[in-house]
Every structure is written in C-alpha cells, then in structure tokens.
Scaffold this active site. Structure first.
Site, PDB file in Angstrom:
ATOM      1  N   GLU A   1      24.978  10.625  -7.610  1.00 58.32           N
ATOM      2  CA  GLU A   1      23.854  11.211  -8.768  1.00 58.32           C
ATOM      3  C   GLU A   1      24.235  13.196  -8.448  1.00 58.32           C
ATOM      4  O   GLU A   1      24.029  13.522  -7.312  1.00 58.32           O
ATOM      5  CB  GLU A   1      22.699  11.078  -8.581  1.00 58.32           C
ATOM      6  CG  GLU A   1      22.424   9.803  -8.735  1.00 58.32           C
ATOM      7  CD  GLU A   1      21.378   9.396  -8.311  1.00 58.32           C
ATOM      8  OE1 GLU A   1      20.399   9.964  -7.547  1.00 58.32           O
ATOM      9  OE2 GLU A   1      20.631   7.959  -7.892  1.00 58.32           O
TER      10      GLU A   1
ATOM     11  N   HIS B   1      22.012  10.084  -2.945  1.00 56.68           N
ATOM     12  CA  HIS B   1      22.850   8.778  -3.649  1.00 56.68           C
ATOM     13  C   HIS B   1      23.694   9.795  -3.791  1.00 56.68           C
ATOM     14  O   HIS B   1      24.104  10.775  -4.868  1.00 56.68           O
ATOM     15  CB  HIS B   1      22.263   8.279  -4.646  1.00 56.68           C
ATOM     16  CG  HIS B   1      21.542   7.546  -4.127  1.00 56.68           C
ATOM     17  ND1 HIS B   1      19.980   7.597  -5.162  1.00 56.68           N
ATOM     18  CD2 HIS B   1      20.997   6.886  -3.608  1.00 56.68           C
ATOM     19  CE1 HIS B   1      19.459   6.730  -4.761  1.00 56.68           C
ATOM     20  NE2 HIS B   1      20.443   6.695  -3.109  1.00 56.68           N
TER      21      HIS B   1
ATOM     22  N   GLU C   1      14.354  13.368 -10.411  1.00 63.91           N
ATOM     23  CA  GLU C   1      15.483  12.683 -11.692  1.00 63.91           C
ATOM     24  C   GLU C   1      15.727  13.953 -12.175  1.00 63.91           C
ATOM     25  O   GLU C   1      15.278  14.336 -13.575  1.00 63.91           O
ATOM     26  CB  GLU C   1      15.488  11.810 -11.700  1.00 63.91           C
ATOM     27  CG  GLU C   1      14.872  10.545 -11.327  1.00 63.91           C
ATOM     28  CD  GLU C   1      15.391  10.101 -10.684  1.00 63.91           C
ATOM     29  OE1 GLU C   1      16.872  10.159 -10.385  1.00 63.91           O
ATOM     30  OE2 GLU C   1      15.152   9.678  -9.363  1.00 63.91           O
TER      31      GLU C   1
ATOM     32  N   GLU D   1     -24.553 -11.489  20.646  1.00 63.44           N
ATOM     33  CA  GLU D   1     -24.893 -12.350  19.257  1.00 63.44           C
ATOM     34  C   GLU D   1     -25.338 -11.855  17.984  1.00 63.44           C
ATOM     35  O   GLU D   1     -26.696 -11.483  18.259  1.00 63.44           O
ATOM     36  CB  GLU D   1     -25.598 -12.868  19.729  1.00 63.44           C
ATOM     37  CG  GLU D   1     -24.938 -14.054  21.061  1.00 63.44           C
ATOM     38  CD  GLU D   1     -24.021 -15.475  20.625  1.00 63.44           C
ATOM     39  OE1 GLU D   1     -24.194 -15.795  19.590  1.00 63.44           O
ATOM     40  OE2 GLU D   1     -23.609 -15.691  21.300  1.00 63.44           O
TER      41      GLU D   1
END
Length: 1351
Positions: free
Chosen positions: A110, A107, A310, A735
C-alpha cells in the site's frame, strides 16, 4: 599537399570540438547535484529503499535547523525504519510542544502513503519560513513522519498491483503488522523476533507521549477510527465504541472533509463499487473486525489518539497518479495535524516548589480515558468544545478537582494545575519513607491516606458531586461475566488489571479484577484489600454486588472524591466468583437449596481449607489451592467473603477444639468486632439483627447484625480462619440475604442496601498502624520481620519491601519488632479512633553467634564492590527485582529444536563470540561417540576461583524431553549477550561460575519423536538404560558398569565445588527435590524444599500446584507445585540423589511442560515461563552461608568438614573456602579438622540477602590421646632420639656385610628394577580435573572436520 590538407582539416574541426566540449560541461553542471541538495520533486516516481534513504539524509542535512533523521529500529531484512523529526530545535525536547506522528506503508504493497508522506515532509521543510501556516505548525508541534514501516514488503511489491496479489503486504516473516499488536479483546500470539518492525513501533509509542497520530493505508478511501474490533469479534457490523468516540468521529471528519474523494463517502473502488461510508468515515469494527491493530494499541497503551486513513482504491497505482494523490491529501494532512492543538493543555506542578510532575494523570469526568503528563509536567488532552470537570492525580499528592472548565473551538484552553503533597497538608503525616531516618522508631505520626480528603469534607461535598450508579442489573453467567470484566478492564485500563489466579475443576478461569491508580504494582506503604464472592455457587448475590462495585468504582474514579481517594490509596482486588462451576449448575429462584453449592467434584469449598482444630481429610480442590496461593502471593491486609442464606457479618473463629456451638474468640476479637460493625452499621436491615423474618420460624437474632462464627454454628475448614491463622490478612464472612439466588429484579435493592457497606469496609484497611522495618546499615527494607503487639497473641510479618500493616482498635500498645539476624526494637504507640499511625522501625544487624554467644554487628568492612553486589542480590530478591531485570534484557531469539550437531555448533559459536567469559569442555562421549559438552560461563572461565559459588544447569537426561536443552541454550545466549550491557547480568557472571550441560543423553535425543507428548522413544540411551537410574556411588549397589554418559557426569559431580544444581526434564509442571529413593527422613529437607519452592514461585503457573497434565500420574493437586521426588516416582540411582550424597550439592529437578516433546511454536512461551525461575537460581546460589576456614596463623585449612545442623556436610576447598545453601532461619554450623579443636557458630540466613559470611578460626588440639600435649611431645622426642641411635648402629653393621655380596645376579636384579620403574612411570595417570581440558574430544568427528573447514 596532403600534409597541408590534413592540417587544414584538423584546424577546421577544432572550433566545433571546443564548442561541443563546453556544451557537455554546461549540461553536466546543470544535471549535477551539489552535496546537501536534491533534485526538484517530480511527483511521478516511487522511491525504493536506497533512494528513500539518500533523500532523507539529504533533506536532514539541508534543513538541519528543523529536521533530524533517526532510525527507531530495523526490519527483518535489516533495513532501517527511518523517522524524520520536523520541528524547531529538532534534537531536543522542550516543554509545551505536543508530539504528532504519521506512519505510512505499514502494509508494504500500500504505497501511496509512503510517497504522500515523502511529499509532506518535503513540503514542510521547503515552505518553512515562507508559508505562515507551515511555519506556525512546525514551530508549535513536534512532528514525526515515518514514510515506511514495512520497507521489506515494499521491495517485494509490484507497481500496478491494485488488489495486493503479490507478497508485499506482510513483512519478511509473512506477518501482517496490523494484526500483531497486543489486543484488548483477545490474545495475539506473535513472536517478537518475527515482528521487529512492530516491536520497534510499540516501544516508540510507549517511550513518547504522542498526542495525535495518523496511520496511512490503501485499498479504499475512508477514515477509520477506534475501536477496530469488539469482544464478540463479529466479522462486520458491530460498532465498537471507545470512550472518546465523539472526538474520534470529529477527527476522522476533519481529514475526510479535506479530501475531495473521501468526503463524498463513495470511493467507487472496482473491487466493491457499491461500498459507501457516511461522511467518508467509519468505525473500524463496524467496517470489519481487526484484532491486533495499531490504532487501538496507540489509544489504549500510548494514550495517543490515532485514526487510519485509506488513501486510494488501488494499493500500488502507477506512478503517473502520484501527483493526483498528493493533491487530494495535502490539505487533509495539514488540517489533521492542526488538530493536535485543540482541547485542553497545561502543566501540572508541585505546590511547594513548582517542580514539574511527570506521569500525573489527567481525568475528564464522563470520559473513561486518561492521559498523563510528560517529563516537563505538560499535558495535552484533546477534547471537543464543551464544559468539563477535570481531576489531576499524582502519587503522593492530593488530587485536584477543577470543575466547569470551558473548552472552545480552535486553540486549546490552557489549564495549569498545582498539586499539594500529602505531607504539605499535614506535616505530621509523613509519606512512607523509602530510606530510613536516624531514629530507630518513628511513632505517633498519623496518616490519613485513605481520607486525605477527610470524611467530614467528603460528607460536606457529596451533595455537589454527581455519582454514577450501576445501570445494568442482571444475573451474569460465566461468559457474560467474563465479557463484563474484559470490557471494564479495557475501558478503564489506567486503573484496572484483569488477571486469573487459576482454574476451576471444569477449566473456567478464576478471574480477579485489580483496581488501583497504579495497577499491577505494589506501592510502598499501600495496603492491599480483597473481596471474594460466590464461594458457594448457588449464593449469587455477592457475585452480582462485586460486579456492581467494579462498575461503580471505575465510573466514579476522578469525579467522586471518596472513590478516587480509595483507589489512590488502596490496591483493591475483587474476585466475583470463586466457584464458577457451581454457579452454572444453580437455578434462579433458589431460596435455601444446595444445588450448585459445591464445586464440580461435590466438595464444599468453605470446608476445604486447612483447619487449626480439625484435620480436613477431603482432597484439596483446585479452587481452594488457587485462593491459598493467591492469598500468600499478595500482602493482603483485609478481606471479606460474600455469602448468602442469612443477613449477618460473621467473624473468626468459625470452630473450636471441642466442636460445640459456642463463642470461639480469636486473639484479635476486638478488631474483628469493629470490622464487622463497620459493614453492618451501613446496612440498616443487617444491623437490625433480625434476618429472614418471613422465613425464620425460630426467630434468629444477631445483636448489631454481627456474630462470632462458632457461636452461630461450627464450620471446619473455613476460609476466613485460614486467612487469619496463615497470612497477615483479617477476613470476615458476610451473609448478604436470605434468598440464595433471588430474581434479577431484586438485584437493585441489594445494591442499594450494601453499597455504602462495601465502601465502608474497604476504608477499614486504613486503621491501626503501618510503616517500614528498615536495616540501619543500608537503609533497605527488611522482609519477614515479625511485629508483635504485647497484649495480642497474633503476630504479623513485613512484606518483601519491608512495609507492614497491623489492624488495631484505638488504644495504647507496646510494639516489638524482630527479624532474623537483627536486634529487636520495642516502642509505645497510641492508635487514634480514625486514620492510621505510621511507625517505622530501624533494626541493627547481629553478625553471628560464635560458640553460642551473641555478638553485635561485627561484619568486617567490605570492599565497595562486595557491598554493591550484596545490594544487587537483595534488590533481585525483592518483589519486582527479577521482573525489572527481564524487562531490561529482552531476548529476540528464533526458537527451534536443535539436533546434536547444531547444539555443538551453537556452543562453539558462543565460545568464539564470547571468548572472555566462556569455555567449552568435553566431559566424555556417549555410547555412539557424541560429545557430552559442558559450557562454563564466568568472568575468568579458565581459572579456578574457589571463593565464587558454582552452579550447574543440566538438561537432556531423557532424550525424549528436549525442552530443557533449548531453554538452557537460550539461557546461555541471553547471559552472554547481556554481559557488559546489563549491569546486573554482568555482576552475576563476574561473581558466579555457571556450568551448563545442555544434553547428557544426545543419542536418545536423536531418536526422539518431535511433537509427541507421551512417546518414550529416546528416553533411554542406545543401550536402553534410563540414565536417571544409573547413578550409583557404591559398587555394591551397581549391577553393571555405569553407562559412558553417566560416568562423564558422575566425574563432574564428584569434583565437588558445586553449590547448587538444577536439572530440567519434561512430562509435568512441577519441581521435585531429593530424594528419588525411598528414605524415611531427609537431613536438609527444609533447604531442599525451599530451593524447589523458590523456582516454582517464580514460575507463573507452577506454584499453583495444578499441573493440568492429562498424562500425569500424580493424583490431586501438588501444594506449591513442589514435591519430594520419592512421593511421585520413587526409584534408585537418580542424578539428584548422587549429587547430594557424593557431590554434597543440592539438586532439584524441574519439569517444564506436560508434553515431553511439544511443538517448537511453544518454546517461546516455555522460555518466558521459566526464564525468571532460572535467573532466580543464579540469585539463590549466592545465599545461605559462606566463609573461610583457617588456623590461628591465618593459614587456610583445606578439607575441613562443615557440618550443617548436625547432619549435612560440606568441605572447605582451596583457600579454605566453603559455601552452603540453607533455608531461611537460624542454623548451627560446626567445623571439624584433624588436629584442631571443633568450632561451632550459629548463623542467621535471610531469604532476601546474600550469604552470611563467617570466618572459622581453629585452635590446635590441647590433648593428644587424652594426655597433655606437652607430655606427649616430650615423650615422642625421647623415643625418636633412641630410635635414631639404634638405626645408626644397625646401618653400620649391614653396610659392612653388603660390600661382600655384589655379583651378577645382583646387577641383573638392579636392571630389572630400573625397567619396572620406567614402566610404572609410563602407566601412571594424572588425576586432573576433566574440566581443565578444553575441547578434549580425542576422536575427530566428521562434524569437527566440517567445522574446521568452515573456519
């Protein structure tokens, strides 16, 4: 006095000036930075892009022994995406060194991450050789650091902006790069050209086997780990656990614990003061849901573990804080990098020669995420301390299981693994050959690929293996089932592929889960198997059992030898529900009811398939069509259809011609009985033969739990019979129980009863014979070869790659293999009780059948370049040839709709940028004087090359359907751009003359309404004429003169020379072929339909036949997505009819989208859908038959008529060349020319090979008017002699008279004749090719003037 004073003053000032000068020099020397050096880091400023570039280049130069600077791509605004590689010997890859990466500034606003990574790489470089920790890290790790993934966004950001109020977060196209990666839980719709940064990083991730990674962000202080989103996409609070969840938590804690702020778990950011994170870490989705994130992509697609850090509350803090941020993160950055060396590492090599095995898969029992080896066979599997069971798997090798591997704290445990090739364990069991041997038949070699760990060994070891059983037994409604499938597809992405084959009536997707060690790829020699459940919506046990089976196979792969071997040797396809609509209408507890049995249209899907004995009049349902197309698209060998209502395995045939209950034996009855018994014997209740004892009042009994279908009751239109008759696949109907919709509590019982049977039935795909059918000349596989067993009246055919499978019971057989254009081969084969025999056939080509007589392979010795091109056509015609071509030639266009002026400028731009391969011509003008352009693309566009096939692409006949115009412009651009770069594209252009008419109704296009799906405005030209009803070749059929647009295109068509034409239109999703006019029969219907089918089959949805268009007037589904045009909208005067009748060129019309004028955002999708089909037409134009017509002396014959199969005609052109596309098969070719004897040949045409090349050599006619040639010539000579003598006598008499008749009137008449001759010469027009006049636009428009001014 004054002079002395001045001198004294100057003298007194010299010394201070000298000192000052020296001081300046000294200061300058201090401030100057020599090349290769840089100023000491101050930690108090941000580097913009230019400064960053200079710094990185300087560092790379100064520390060249451990640093290498490269760019992995460019941003939207053309800034380099710099990556600094830091390691010992940074320009080469060496074995045993794991790859690590940091990515910052994803980003743009940032920014702390950007600066911190700059400081990190400076720190590593400066301290290398001085700091032991740094030196060891650099020497042992291949480190990649990208300071800025979004340099454009950074340049737009503002220092001091803590919350991201400015525009710098996204890239220059305003796309959030951390929401643009492919996602496991939802489709992310982003155009690649809008995210060059993301595309570059994705390629970087896939191309490099990174082990560990960190993605640095800002906005809070926490370490976030996968998964970033969940299937439900709740905004927050949903913990989305990955298979390596414990490891991710540990890695995140390593970073957090070494960051003094992060480890507190209390970032105290002003935006959210109360936000806390336990231990400073969080699961991504639990924090907030992010779809399209990079860290999940790394894990799922790159097998690289990545977490997101972060780093600061403020996104773009003042530069004065940078020193603090670096101090907070330095230790964490280093400690995290050191985690690259924990867990398990080693090499995987071949036992025979110790060669490294790249892309071998390393599996850890209990952790459903695999890694693979790098190019040197080295692998790195991060693991927490503990004891693990490890399995290594590689194609062609026996998996190696290593139990009890101890992983300790600290440095990774080293585990080297050697794998034994299948051929090493059993030398008589060759793996499937890619190229042929010299022998024509290799027989009696056995292959136990499904049981290379033999059945006895499996039984012996089963007790020591812990098998994981399904845990969650419940009824799954559609949404629940869909999430279940997506979950397992995500968790086990290395062995699964989830795909849809179509939609139900109510638009529910018909999901199929593929399970294979190489999902999405047909591996040579590997058989394909399918299970289908829930065909009757209220018979639900099969649906749940197949979901259980998916879970069982996935969870036990790599740990259970039987499961691992089945998946490694078989491509398994599982469709849990064929009738999802019916299921939703059904009710739990239904024992024998019919509610929900049928589909939404109330048709029984097991009575809806074409039947060999009875005509099925019910309309074909979308579910049926989807399954039919699916069955024809894959080389299925064996299949089972799971039902409910009884307990028995039912095998073909299901009905008979008499329509009475009675045994209806198929040609493979013995095989079907063995297959049925294989299932029933593993289910003791079924094998008992007495089903439904508590419900069956009449005591129904099936010996051994199996029955022939018609012997039980007649079923017309059943799926199992259709599979056997129409494909290579053997199918039975199982079946599963007497309760159709039992309570959920009973489901574990059904699983336990059927688990072994389900696995045992898959094993049956590996019985009988298999092998390759090979071309003796070039060693390639021969597709569509027919394999016949002498005692069984049922043949099978080879797959597109030449591999085949033939299920047989043990015994001796005589096999015969034949293929169009090849001599047949026969051999005796012994089929054992277990395993499969490999029998490879090598066939020799037959060149042609001249005048009905078969000749051997007399193909002339070809120029190497010709042989190379023929090999290319064969390669591109194979299963994945065009897919690889598209992958190798990515496009990055910005799609939009262009008006006439932009189209013209675009075309001119192509000719200016690619002058050597393009030529632009004017065909004429529209009513409003817009030029109708034709762009030719070839390696010599200004020279007629009659030996090359010529293909025409046309769009825009209806101005309100402009999609075709944009697709053809993009098609032209992609061809030009890749010419000289991609070998296949270059060769196709060199050998083809491509003519593109992007818009033949430019006036209508200017009037059309954008984003209007149904408007007819612009459909016609400005005279209100539908151009596709204006092509009439005969004047008697025409009421008025053709429109100028029509005339321009008609002239082009009538030039002949075209081999194929493709027209693009809109309003549906299908292909039509001639004729549009109502005709009783079409002479070359097979060829026309074949061409249309080729286009549709290369389209992802068109071939399914369900247009899904709300405005479509076509009722029901369209088989194969192909229709004769008159069956849809019959009309006269169509372009395709004119092309066939007067241009002698087949033309198909492609309808590209339901919406006539869809929004521009859909153009990339439409391009992706049609690109492969358009390329397939470039390949098809080189098929069929081609050749030269000449006389005995070798002189080419122009204008000879080539009659195909007694009907369609083509003509030899300049040089005597001709070319005609024909459907695959054997064809009669007749050649006729005046004065020559008629010639005939038979030619075999293959759907996978370049055109058969023939030479037609004419003899002179022996008879003239029924009399011998010699007599006629002698008589003619005598007559001519007499005629000459008589003419001489008459001339002498007339000449004497004429001398007496010269007068004035005679002279006047002579002058008039001269004048008339002059007028006649001036008025004569030369009929030259319209395409020979470049830019022939007589009227210079404003647009042309503007264009000239620009130049």
């Amino acid at each position: 006095m004054s002079g002395q004073r001045v001198n004294s003053l100057c003298s007194s000032h010299r010394r201070p000036l000298l000192v000052l000068s020296l001081l300046v020099v000294y200061i300058s020397s201090i401030n100057s930075v020599p090349l290769g050096e840089q100023e000491a880091e101050t930690y108090n400023k941000y580097y913009n892009y230019n400064e960053l570039t200079d710094l990185l280049k300087s560092l790379a130069q100064k520390y060249a022994n451990i640093a290498n600077l490269t760019s992995i791509g460019k941003s939207v605004e053309n800034r380099e995406l710099w990556v600094m590689r830091i390691t010992k010997d940074p320009t080469v890859d060496v074995p045993g060194k794991p790859k690590f990466k940091y990515v910052g500034n994803m980003h743009g606003d940032e920014t702390v991450s950007r600066q911190v990574l700059i400081y990190l790489l400076e720190d590593l470089l400066e301290k290398y050789g001085e700091d032991q920790r740094v030196t060891e890290l650099v020497d042992s790790t291949d480190i990649y650091i990208m300071p800025s993934m979004n340099p454009d966004g950074f340049e737009k950001s503002t220092e001091g902006d803590c919350t991201g109020k400015d525009e710098g977060r996204n890239n220059a196209k305003n796309i959030d790069l951390n929401r643009s990666f492919p996602d496991q839980f939802e489709q992310v719709h982003v155009n690649a050209e809008d995210i060059p940064e993301g595309a570059a990083v994705m390629k970087w991730i896939v191309d490099n086997k990174f082990v560990l990674s960190g993605n640095l962000h800002g906005g809070t202080v926490v370490a976030s780990y996968p998964y970033d989103d969940s299937a439900g996409h709740e905004v927050e609070g949903t913990y989305s656990k990955s298979p390596d969840d414990a490891l991710f938590r540990y890695l995140a804690r390593v970073y957090a614990e070494n960051n003094p702020v992060m480890k507190t778990g209390q970032p105290k950011c002003e935006e959210n003061l109360s936000e806390t994170f336990q231990d400073g870490i969080t699961n991504g989705a639990k924090w907030y849901d992010v779809a399209g994130g990079m860290q999940d992509y790394n894990y799922l697609k790159g097998s690289c573990l990545e977490i997101t850090m972060e780093l600061s509350c403020c996104k773009y803090p003042p530069s004065s804080q940078l020193r603090t941020e670096w101090d907070n993160n330095r230790e964490a950055l280093l400690a995290y990098m050191e985690m690259t060396h924990i867990g398990l590492r080693g090499f995987v090599r071949a036992a025979r020669n110790q060669a490294p095995l790249a892309d071998a898969v390393i599996m850890v029992a209990g952790i459903n995420h695999n890694v693979s080896t790098a190019r040197f066979g080295d692998y790195y599997r991060l693991l927490l301390p503990g004891t693990y069971n490890i399995t290594a798997v590689a194609p062609g090798y026996i998996p190696k299981y290593v139990p009890g591997v101890e992983v300790n704290e600290g440095k990774a445990t080293e585990l080297n693994i050697t794998l034994l090739a299948v051929t090493d364990e059993n030398p008589t069991s060759p793996s499937m050959p890619v190229s042929p041997t010299d022998t024509s038949v290799d027989s009696d070699s056995t292959d136990s690929s499904s049981t290379s760990i033999s059945k006895a060994k499996i039984d012996e070891k089963l007790g020591s293996w812990v098998t994981v059983q399904p845990q969650d037994f419940r009824h799954h409604h559609y949404n629940d089932m869909e999430l279940f499938l997506k979950k397992f597809s995500s968790e086990y992405s290395s062995i699964t592929r989830l795909y849809s084959i179509g939609k139900s009536v109510q638009e529910r997707l018909l999901w199929v889960m593929e399970i294979s060690n190489n999902p999405g790829v047909h591996e040579l020699g590997e058989p394909e198997f399918k299970y289908i459940g829930n065909m009757h919506g209220n018979e639900v046990v099969g649906r749940e059992l197949l979901l259980n089976l998916i879970e069982y196979l996935c969870r036990n792969y790599g740990t259970d030898p039987e499961v691992t071997q089945l998946i490694n040797s078989t491509r398994i396809h599982i469709m849990p529900s064929m009738n999802p609509d019916g299921y939703e209408m059904s009710q739990e507890g239904d024992i024998g009811g019919i509610q929900g049995r049928n589909n939404t249209n109330n048709y029984d899907l097991n009575r809806n398939f074409p039947d060999r004995f009875n005509l099925i009049t019910d309309p074909r349902q979308p579910e049926t069509i989807a399954v039919m197309n699916w069955a024809k698209s894959y080389p299925f060998v064996l299949s089972a259809n799971l039902h409910g209502g009884s307990l028995v395995v039912n095998y073909p045939f299901d009905d008979n011609l008499e329509d009475v209950i009675g045994y209806s034996r198929s040609s493979d009855d013995d095989v079907f009985r063995v297959l049925a018994l294989a299932y029933s014997q593993e289910n003791y209740q079924m094998h008992d033969g007495h089903p439904c004892k508590e419900l069956n009042s009449y005591g129904e009994y099936f010996q051994d739990g199996i029955t022939n279908g018609a012997a039980w009751y007649n079923v017309h239109g059943g799926m199992q019979d259709w599979n056997y008759v129409n494909t290579n696949c053997f199918e039975v109907t199982i079946e599963l129980g007497c309760y159709k919709y039992p309570p959920a509590a009973d489901l574990p019982k059904y699983w336990e009863q059927n688990r072994k049977s389900l696995l045992q039935f898959i094993h049956q795909v590996h019985r009988g014979i298999k092998g390759m059918v090979i071309d003796s000349k070039d060693g390639s596989g021969i597709p569509n070869a027919t394999i016949i067993v002498d005692t069984i009246n049922h043949s099978i055919t080879s797959n597109t790659a030449g591999d085949y499978w033939r299920l047989l019971v043990p015994g001796k057989y005589l096999l015969n293999v034949s293929a169009q254009g090849y001599s047949s081969v026969s051999t005796q084969v012994n089929v054992p009780k277990e395993g499969v025999v490999i029998v490879n056939f090598t066939l020799t080509r037959i060149h042609s059948y001249a005048n009905g007589d078969t000749t051997g392979d007399t193909t002339p010795i070809l120029d190497p370049s010709v042989k190379e091109f023929q090999s290319l056509i064969k390669l591109l015609s194979g299963e994945s040839g065009l897919d690889k071509l598209i992958k190798d030639t990515p496009t990055q266009s910005s799609f939009r709709y262009r008006r006439y002026s932009e189209v013209s400028e675009f075309l001119r731009g192509l000719t200016l940028n690619f002058p050597d391969i393009t030529s632009l011509h004017s065909l004429g003008q529209s009513v409003e004087f817009r030029t109708i352009w034709a762009l030719e693309i070839s390696n010599n566009p200004k020279v007629q090359e009659p030996s090359e096939p010529k293909i025409r692409f046309v769009a825009g006949i209806h101005g309100n359907a402009p999609v075709g115009t944009e697709l053809l412009l993009e098609f032209a651009a992609s061809l030009c751009i890749n010419y000289g770069k991609n070998a296949a594209i270059t060769k196709l252009i060199n050998e083809t003359r491509i003519v593109i008419l992007p818009s033949i109704n430019p006036d209508g296009r200017e009037l059309a309404k954008e984003k209007d799906c149904t408007s007819t405005v612009g459909m016609t030209n400005v005279h209100g004429k539908d151009l596709d009803s204006d092509f009439f070749g005969n004047a008697s059929q025409r009421a008025a003169e053709p429109q100028p647009e029509t005339r321009a295109v008609m002239d082009l068509i009538q030039e002949r020379g075209f081999t194929l034409s493709v027209a693009l239109d809109g309003g549906s999703v299908l292909v039509t072929y001639p004729y549009d006019k109502p005709v009783q029969s079409v002479e070359n219907d097979d060829t026309l339909r074949y061409l249309a089918t080729v286009y549709a089959n290369h389209h992802p949805t068109m071939h399914l036949g369900n247009t899904g268009c709300p405005n479509s007037s076509q009722l029901g589904n369209i088989p194969d997505g192909v229709l004769r045009a008159a069956e849809w909208h019959s009309h006269m005067g169509s372009m395709k009819d004119f092309s066939v009748d007067f241009g002698h060129c087949p033309e198909i019309t492609v309808y590209t989208s339901c919406c006539l004028f869809p929004q521009a955002e859909l153009l990339p999708t439409l391009w992706a859908e049609n690109r492969k089909s358009l390329l397939s037409m470039l390949v098809e134009v080189h098929k069929g038959v081609r050749g030269v017509v000449k006389d005995k002396n070798g002189k080419p014959i122009v204008g000879a008529i080539i009659v195909l199969n007694g009907g369609v005609r083509v003509f030899s052109g300049e040089g005597g060349f001709f070319h005609a596309i024909l459907s695959p098969g054997l064809h009669n070719i007749e050649a006729v020319a005046d004065g020559y004897q008629q010639q005939s040949q038979k030619v075999s045409v293959s759907p996978f090979e370049a055109a058969s090349s023939i030479i037609i050599e004419f003899d002179m006619e022996n008879d003239i008017f029924g009399l011998p040639r010699e007599l006629v010539v002698a008589s003619a000579a005598a007559a001519m002699t007499a005629l000459v003598v008589t003419a001489c006598i008459i001339w002498c008499v007339c000449s004497a008279k004429s001398n007496r008749q010269k007068d004035g009137f005679h002279r006047l008449r002579q002058h008039r004749d001269d004048y008339d001759d002059e007028i006649r010469l001036m008025s004569m027009g030369s009929k030259k090719s319209l395409l020979s006049h470049e830019f022939q636009d007589e009227s210079e428009s404003d647009e042309d003037t503007l264009y000239t001014n620009k130049l």
